[in-house]
Design a protein around this motif. Structure first.
Motif, PDB file in Angstrom:
ATOM      1  N   PRO A  22       0.792  -1.414   0.028  1.00  0.00           N
ATOM      2  CA  PRO A  22      -0.091  -0.083   0.032  1.00  0.00           C
ATOM      3  C   PRO A  22       1.070   1.245  -0.100  1.00  0.00           C
ATOM      4  O   PRO A  22       1.953   1.109   0.312  1.00  0.00           O
ATOM      5  CB  PRO A  22      -0.729  -0.188   1.287  1.00  0.00           C
ATOM      6  CG  PRO A  22       0.090  -1.163   2.146  1.00  0.00           C
ATOM      7  CD  PRO A  22       0.587  -2.012   1.246  1.00  0.00           C
ATOM      8  N   MET A  23       0.314   2.318  -0.438  1.00  0.00           N
ATOM      9  CA  MET A  23       0.987   3.474  -0.454  1.00  0.00           C
ATOM     10  C   MET A  23       0.265   4.877  -0.510  1.00  0.00           C
ATOM     11  O   MET A  23      -0.865   4.747  -0.911  1.00  0.00           O
ATOM     12  CB  MET A  23       1.983   3.533  -1.501  1.00  0.00           C
ATOM     13  CG  MET A  23       1.441   3.186  -3.140  1.00  0.00           C
ATOM     14  SD  MET A  23       2.975   3.137  -4.272  1.00  0.00           S
ATOM     15  CE  MET A  23       3.072   1.461  -4.132  1.00  0.00           C
ATOM     16  N   MET A  24       0.773   5.864  -0.284  1.00  0.00           N
ATOM     17  CA  MET A  24       0.139   7.224  -0.276  1.00  0.00           C
ATOM     18  C   MET A  24       0.686   7.690  -1.737  1.00  0.00           C
ATOM     19  O   MET A  24       2.054   8.273  -1.489  1.00  0.00           O
ATOM     20  CB  MET A  24       0.351   8.059   0.742  1.00  0.00           C
ATOM     21  CG  MET A  24      -0.343   7.461   2.018  1.00  0.00           C
ATOM     22  SD  MET A  24       0.100   8.575   3.606  1.00  0.00           S
ATOM     23  CE  MET A  24       1.586   7.651   4.151  1.00  0.00           C
ATOM     24  N   TYR A  25       0.018   7.752  -2.852  1.00  0.00           N
ATOM     25  CA  TYR A  25       0.538   7.883  -3.975  1.00  0.00           C
ATOM     26  C   TYR A  25       0.183   9.195  -4.543  1.00  0.00           C
ATOM     27  O   TYR A  25      -0.770   9.139  -5.325  1.00  0.00           O
ATOM     28  CB  TYR A  25       0.255   6.521  -4.966  1.00  0.00           C
ATOM     29  CG  TYR A  25       1.105   6.472  -5.853  1.00  0.00           C
ATOM     30  CD1 TYR A  25       2.335   6.489  -5.963  1.00  0.00           C
ATOM     31  CD2 TYR A  25       0.587   6.238  -7.293  1.00  0.00           C
ATOM     32  CE1 TYR A  25       3.213   5.989  -6.889  1.00  0.00           C
ATOM     33  CE2 TYR A  25       1.357   6.023  -8.436  1.00  0.00           C
ATOM     34  CZ  TYR A  25       2.462   5.937  -8.223  1.00  0.00           C
ATOM     35  OH  TYR A  25       3.476   5.563  -9.489  1.00  0.00           O
ATOM     36  N   THR A  26       0.956  10.127  -4.234  1.00  0.00           N
ATOM     37  CA  THR A  26       0.234  11.516  -4.824  1.00  0.00           C
ATOM     38  C   THR A  26       1.354  12.307  -5.431  1.00  0.00           C
ATOM     39  O   THR A  26       1.389  13.296  -6.159  1.00  0.00           O
ATOM     40  CB  THR A  26      -0.216  12.480  -3.795  1.00  0.00           C
ATOM     41  OG1 THR A  26       0.491  12.732  -2.832  1.00  0.00           O
ATOM     42  CG2 THR A  26      -1.636  11.721  -3.157  1.00  0.00           C
ATOM     43  N   ASN A  27       2.673  12.179  -5.164  1.00  0.00           N
ATOM     44  CA  ASN A  27       3.843  12.997  -5.416  1.00  0.00           C
ATOM     45  C   ASN A  27       3.924  14.195  -4.740  1.00  0.00           C
ATOM     46  O   ASN A  27       4.377  15.282  -5.345  1.00  0.00           O
ATOM     47  CB  ASN A  27       4.044  12.899  -7.051  1.00  0.00           C
ATOM     48  CG  ASN A  27       4.479  11.843  -7.571  1.00  0.00           C
ATOM     49  OD1 ASN A  27       5.296  10.645  -6.820  1.00  0.00           O
ATOM     50  ND2 ASN A  27       4.351  11.736  -8.794  1.00  0.00           N
ATOM     51  N   PHE A  28       2.959  14.518  -3.855  1.00  0.00           N
ATOM     52  CA  PHE A  28       2.827  15.751  -2.962  1.00  0.00           C
ATOM     53  C   PHE A  28       3.109  15.369  -1.507  1.00  0.00           C
ATOM     54  O   PHE A  28       2.053  14.550  -1.107  1.00  0.00           O
ATOM     55  CB  PHE A  28       1.463  16.429  -3.584  1.00  0.00           C
ATOM     56  CG  PHE A  28       1.525  17.497  -2.632  1.00  0.00           C
ATOM     57  CD1 PHE A  28       2.030  18.767  -3.081  1.00  0.00           C
ATOM     58  CD2 PHE A  28       0.411  17.711  -1.823  1.00  0.00           C
ATOM     59  CE1 PHE A  28       1.858  20.102  -2.402  1.00  0.00           C
ATOM     60  CE2 PHE A  28       0.262  18.957  -0.985  1.00  0.00           C
ATOM     61  CZ  PHE A  28       0.872  20.012  -1.415  1.00  0.00           C
ATOM     62  N   GLU A  29       3.848  15.846  -0.881  1.00  0.00           N
ATOM     63  CA  GLU A  29       3.688  15.866   0.462  1.00  0.00           C
ATOM     64  C   GLU A  29       4.503  17.087   1.178  1.00  0.00           C
ATOM     65  O   GLU A  29       5.210  17.523   0.730  1.00  0.00           O
ATOM     66  CB  GLU A  29       4.461  14.444   1.057  1.00  0.00           C
ATOM     67  CG  GLU A  29       5.764  14.413   0.547  1.00  0.00           C
ATOM     68  CD  GLU A  29       6.234  13.050   1.154  1.00  0.00           C
ATOM     69  OE1 GLU A  29       5.388  12.135   1.333  1.00  0.00           O
ATOM     70  OE2 GLU A  29       7.515  13.027   1.307  1.00  0.00           O
ATOM     71  N   LEU A  30       3.951  17.334   2.360  1.00  0.00           N
ATOM     72  CA  LEU A  30       4.596  18.309   3.176  1.00  0.00           C
ATOM     73  C   LEU A  30       4.770  17.533   4.643  1.00  0.00           C
ATOM     74  O   LEU A  30       3.937  16.860   5.076  1.00  0.00           O
ATOM     75  CB  LEU A  30       3.297  19.401   3.522  1.00  0.00           C
ATOM     76  CG  LEU A  30       2.905  20.088   2.388  1.00  0.00           C
ATOM     77  CD1 LEU A  30       1.895  21.058   2.823  1.00  0.00           C
ATOM     78  CD2 LEU A  30       4.037  20.749   1.513  1.00  0.00           C
ATOM     79  N   LEU A  31       6.072  17.689   5.066  1.00  0.00           N
ATOM     80  CA  LEU A  31       6.474  16.836   6.101  1.00  0.00           C
ATOM     81  C   LEU A  31       7.130  17.850   7.472  1.00  0.00           C
ATOM     82  O   LEU A  31       7.752  18.916   6.880  1.00  0.00           O
ATOM     83  CB  LEU A  31       7.512  16.248   5.953  1.00  0.00           C
ATOM     84  CG  LEU A  31       7.454  15.150   4.702  1.00  0.00           C
ATOM     85  CD1 LEU A  31       8.759  14.429   4.470  1.00  0.00           C
ATOM     86  CD2 LEU A  31       6.613  13.989   5.388  1.00  0.00           C
ATOM     87  N   ASN A  32       6.924  17.784   8.609  1.00  0.00           N
ATOM     88  CA  ASN A  32       7.464  18.316   9.773  1.00  0.00           C
ATOM     89  C   ASN A  32       8.821  17.595   9.823  1.00  0.00           C
ATOM     90  O   ASN A  32       9.137  16.603  10.486  1.00  0.00           O
ATOM     91  CB  ASN A  32       6.475  18.301  10.823  1.00  0.00           C
ATOM     92  CG  ASN A  32       7.313  18.825  12.165  1.00  0.00           C
ATOM     93  OD1 ASN A  32       8.478  19.187  11.982  1.00  0.00           O
ATOM     94  ND2 ASN A  32       6.382  19.082  12.926  1.00  0.00           N
ATOM     95  N   MET A  33       9.874  18.050   9.260  1.00  0.00           N
ATOM     96  CA  MET A  33      11.035  17.252   9.154  1.00  0.00           C
ATOM     97  C   MET A  33      11.618  17.409  10.737  1.00  0.00           C
ATOM     98  O   MET A  33      12.410  16.408  10.967  1.00  0.00           O
ATOM     99  CB  MET A  33      12.143  18.140   8.065  1.00  0.00           C
ATOM    100  CG  MET A  33      11.843  17.969   6.784  1.00  0.00           C
ATOM    101  SD  MET A  33      11.473  16.032   6.275  1.00  0.00           S
ATOM    102  CE  MET A  33      13.339  15.458   6.719  1.00  0.00           C
TER     103      MET A  33
END
Length: 102
Positions: A22-33
């Motif tokens: 399974p995956m979150m497949y969007t090529n877009f993400e914002l992270l709290n590094m």
């Protein structure tokens, strides 16, 4: 654990060969590094992935790795914000996803 909270299940070894993760497949993400760099569980996940070298030998991709990282280290219902107001298409794989699985 977060994996239990998020109902993460890994397939048994005998079917992993043909398993599509399974995956979150969007090529877009914002992270709290800051969180990813400071959280011991998330750091350990990264350390083990890098140590295994399977990114190279088994072509592990970023999307399934991020999915497992999030599902083992974060509370998905509280720590992940889903953007459901736009659809997503990935032309290379010729499929289309509706917002948030609609």
């Amino acid at each position: 654990s977060k994996a239990t909270l998020n109902k993460l299940e890994l397939p048994p070894p005998e079917i992993r060969k043909d398993y599509r993760p399974p995956m979150m497949y969007t090529n877009f993400e914002l992270l709290n590094m800051r969180r990813f760099r400071r959280d011991p569980l998330l750091k350990e996940f990264e350390r083990r992935v890098l140590k295994s070298n399977r990114i190279h030998t088994h072509r592990w991709g970023d999307s399934p790795l991020r999915y497992y990282q999030v599902m083992t280290g974060l509370d998905f219902s509280k720590d992940v914000l889903k953007f459901c107001n736009f659809s997503y298409a990935h032309l290379h794989h010729s499929f289309f996803r509706k917002p948030c699985g609609e």
